[in-house]
Structure formats: C-alpha cells, structure tokens
Design a protein around this motif. Sequence first.
Motif, PDB file in Angstrom:
ATOM      1  N   ARG A  82       0.839  -1.214   0.000  1.00 63.16           N
ATOM      2  CA  ARG A  82       0.000   0.000   0.000  1.00 63.16           C
ATOM      3  C   ARG A  82       0.872   1.262   0.000  1.00 63.16           C
ATOM      4  NH1 ARG A  82      -5.280   0.316   1.937  1.00 63.16           N
ATOM      5  NH2 ARG A  82      -4.688   1.880   3.472  1.00 63.16           N
ATOM      6  N   CYS A 129      -0.140  -9.864  -4.431  1.00 62.68           N
ATOM      7  CA  CYS A 129      -0.106  -8.422  -4.113  1.00 62.68           C
ATOM      8  C   CYS A 129       0.523  -7.629  -5.257  1.00 62.68           C
ATOM      9  CB  CYS A 129       0.655  -8.174  -2.820  1.00 62.68           C
ATOM     10  SG  CYS A 129      -0.227  -8.688  -1.336  1.00 62.68           S
ATOM     11  N   GLU A 136       0.464  -8.452  -8.418  1.00 66.81           N
ATOM     12  CA  GLU A 136      -0.510  -8.422  -9.519  1.00 66.81           C
ATOM     13  C   GLU A 136      -1.622  -7.397  -9.242  1.00 66.81           C
ATOM     14  OE1 GLU A 136      -1.894 -12.423  -9.800  1.00 66.81           O
ATOM     15  OE2 GLU A 136      -0.008 -13.172 -10.645  1.00 66.81           O
ATOM     16  N   LEU A 137      -2.087  -7.356  -8.005  1.00 66.22           N
ATOM     17  CA  LEU A 137      -3.207  -6.470  -7.660  1.00 66.22           C
ATOM     18  C   LEU A 137      -2.806  -4.997  -7.633  1.00 66.22           C
ATOM     19  CD1 LEU A 137      -4.880  -8.597  -4.825  1.00 66.22           C
ATOM     20  CD2 LEU A 137      -5.861  -8.122  -7.069  1.00 66.22           C
ATOM     21  N   THR A 138      -1.534  -4.725  -7.282  1.00 63.26           N
ATOM     22  CA  THR A 138      -1.100  -3.323  -7.135  1.00 63.26           C
ATOM     23  C   THR A 138      -0.262  -2.837  -8.319  1.00 63.26           C
ATOM     24  OG1 THR A 138       0.898  -4.007  -5.953  1.00 63.26           O
ATOM     25  CG2 THR A 138      -1.054  -3.494  -4.614  1.00 63.26           C
ATOM     26  N   ARG A 158      -6.984 -14.333  -2.666  1.00 64.07           N
ATOM     27  CA  ARG A 158      -6.868 -13.153  -3.544  1.00 64.07           C
ATOM     28  C   ARG A 158      -7.908 -12.094  -3.165  1.00 64.07           C
ATOM     29  NH1 ARG A 158      -5.199 -11.461  -8.809  1.00 64.07           N
ATOM     30  NH2 ARG A 158      -3.928 -13.319  -9.002  1.00 64.07           N
ATOM     31  N   GLU A 159      -9.120 -12.544  -2.842  1.00 60.34           N
ATOM     32  CA  GLU A 159     -10.197 -11.622  -2.485  1.00 60.34           C
ATOM     33  C   GLU A 159      -9.886 -10.921  -1.153  1.00 60.34           C
ATOM     34  OE1 GLU A 159     -14.844 -12.177  -1.585  1.00 60.34           O
ATOM     35  OE2 GLU A 159     -14.153 -13.238  -3.375  1.00 60.34           O
ATOM     36  N   LYS A 197      -7.132  -8.366  -1.827  1.00 63.95           N
ATOM     37  CA  LYS A 197      -7.696  -7.228  -2.582  1.00 63.95           C
ATOM     38  C   LYS A 197      -8.448  -6.296  -1.624  1.00 63.95           C
ATOM     39  CE  LYS A 197     -10.292  -6.388  -6.862  1.00 63.95           C
ATOM     40  NZ  LYS A 197     -11.418  -5.546  -6.490  1.00 63.95           N
ATOM     41  N   TRP A 198      -9.260  -6.880  -0.753  1.00 60.39           N
ATOM     42  CA  TRP A 198     -10.024  -6.126   0.253  1.00 60.39           C
ATOM     43  C   TRP A 198      -9.080  -5.314   1.138  1.00 60.39           C
ATOM     44  CZ3 TRP A 198     -10.972  -8.542   5.494  1.00 60.39           C
ATOM     45  CH2 TRP A 198     -11.827  -7.757   6.293  1.00 60.39           C
ATOM     46  N   LEU A 255      -5.877  -4.472   0.523  1.00 55.67           N
ATOM     47  CA  LEU A 255      -5.103  -3.496  -0.257  1.00 55.67           C
ATOM     48  C   LEU A 255      -5.922  -2.251  -0.602  1.00 55.67           C
ATOM     49  CD1 LEU A 255      -3.259  -6.005  -2.584  1.00 55.67           C
ATOM     50  CD2 LEU A 255      -2.096  -4.345  -1.106  1.00 55.67           C
ATOM     51  N   GLU A 256      -7.242  -2.456  -0.741  1.00 61.94           N
ATOM     52  CA  GLU A 256      -8.099  -1.332  -1.147  1.00 61.94           C
ATOM     53  C   GLU A 256      -8.716  -0.605   0.049  1.00 61.94           C
ATOM     54  OE1 GLU A 256     -10.921  -3.151  -3.769  1.00 61.94           O
ATOM     55  OE2 GLU A 256      -9.503  -3.224  -5.455  1.00 61.94           O
TER      56      GLU A 256
END
Length: 300
Positions: free
Chosen positions: A186, A243, A245-247, A289-290, A293-294, A296-297
């Motif tokens: 983050r 992480c 991939e998501l960021t 992953r979910e 994602k939760w 990280l956001e």
Amino acid sequence: MTNGKKALITGIKGFTGHYMAAELSAAGYEVYGFGSSPALNELRYTQVDLMDSKQVKSAVEAINPNVVVHLAAIAFVGHANPNAFYDVNLLGTRNLLTALADLTNKPEAVLIASSANVYGNNTPGKLSETIAANPANDYAVSKLAMEYMANLFSDKLPIIITRPFNYTGIGQAENFLIPKIVNHFRARQEIIELGNIDVWRDFSDVRFLVKSYAALISSSSFGHTVNVASGEMHSLREVIKICEELTEHSIHIEVNPQFVRPNEIKELCGDVTLLNNLTGNKLQKVPLRETLKWMLEEKN
C-alpha cells in the motif's frame, strides 16, 4: 430483527471481536462486550479485568448472556512477558467459566477460541484435531492448558473449543505477517524484510472465521474441539505475487536471518473435515486473492 437473545463477546475491541460483534448482531443477537480498555460511555460494553474474579462474576451476572464467545487473550506470540499468557489465557478464562457456571440461567453455548499453535511446529501437512498437541512456546502452552481446564467445566456448561489457524483482514496489527506485507504494498515500498518465504500456510479471512464461529454456536457442537481454517495452503511467495498483480507494484524481498525460525515446517494446513461436518458444509470460504484485494483497497 432481533432474536431476543444476548451474546457476550470477551475481547470485543480486538481485531476479531469487532467482526464477531457485527456477525452476531446481524444474526439478531443483542451484543454485549468485555474488554480491558476503558468504557467511553459505550452501550453494552464493560471494562473487565479477567484476573479479578469478583469483577468478572458481577459483570457476567449483570448481562446473563444466552451465548458467549470468549476471544480475550494475549495473542501476540512475541509478547514480552510470558507470565501474561498464563494469567489472561488460563486463569482469566477460568474466572469467566466459573462465573458462567454459577449463573441460575446458564448460557446455551460457550465458544472458546484456542489456537492451532497448540500443534507445534514438527508435524507437517494437514493437521486434524486428533493429532497430538506439541506446543512450542508459552502462548501455545497457555492455550493448551486452557483447553484442558475448560474441559473441567464440560458437565456444567455447553462448551465448544476452536483452534483457528492463521487468519487476517482489515484491522489486524502490522506485527502479523499478512498486514505487514499488505502495508508495504500500500505504501509502495521498494524493499521488504521477511524470513523464509518458501513456507506454505493456511490463511483464512476474518469474515469467514466469524461466520464459522456463529455456525458452530448454532450447530450446538458441544464437547468438540474444532479446527477453523480454509483447508488450503499458500506460500508467502504466492502472497507477494498476488499483491504484485493487484497493485502493479513489485517489491524486493530481503531475507532477514532474525526472522527465520529454526526447524520451521515447510507446510502447515488445517484439516477442516470436522468443521464442515458440524456446520453442514454450508460455509463459504473467501479466496485469498479476495482477502488481499479487500485489504489493499482499504480506505485510509
């Protein structure tokens, strides 16, 4: 829509307590809480020192709960004072169970959170509840001792003991591994210091955990000791890859020898056969992953 029943959560201000309160409230319970921090004009919250048996007895009698979820514990394995584990986790729990057993109208379910740490670090693979415990630190020893002590009350109270494996979510302290990794992403840090990243662990979402606890309470699974886990393993290397991939941010991993535990087991996973049987296979797992994602956001 209330069900006319009262739920008492100890450790309600902790990471898990916050989610447990929301889950039981949604199920229609009037939720009450104990905690060690001061009460700031909060409805249905009482500051209670679990080491003070008279205070515990008085607070329990004032609520007279229908169900109890006992989460209060010294939970960080690296806590500086080993005696605190035994004071809170063992003796504090005994004071609570004594107070509950003395009630004229006893609760219909008492769920006590133990820990998968009781299995220790020398049995690899999927761990079922029948595997012999082999605690490797004071925290785990205090939790196993608590389980044995709680069994002394099994003829007086309807007790369910849970052994949660690793779980995480928004609000967990950064001295736990997944929040540490998430917070580094983050903040878009360039480097992270970790121990062995080629270990595989069972990571659950805190929202799945509290749904599991609620399901166990309503299933009346008394007398059981139950693993609460996802039943799936992920390596720390995989957590970092997700992480990234998501960021869309990559991070350099530096292995700090101080973070590497000697004789660390490569794979640890919870066998959830009993959990699934007791809850009728109705629990929906949250994919890792979910969960990431939760986290990280999360809004600052």
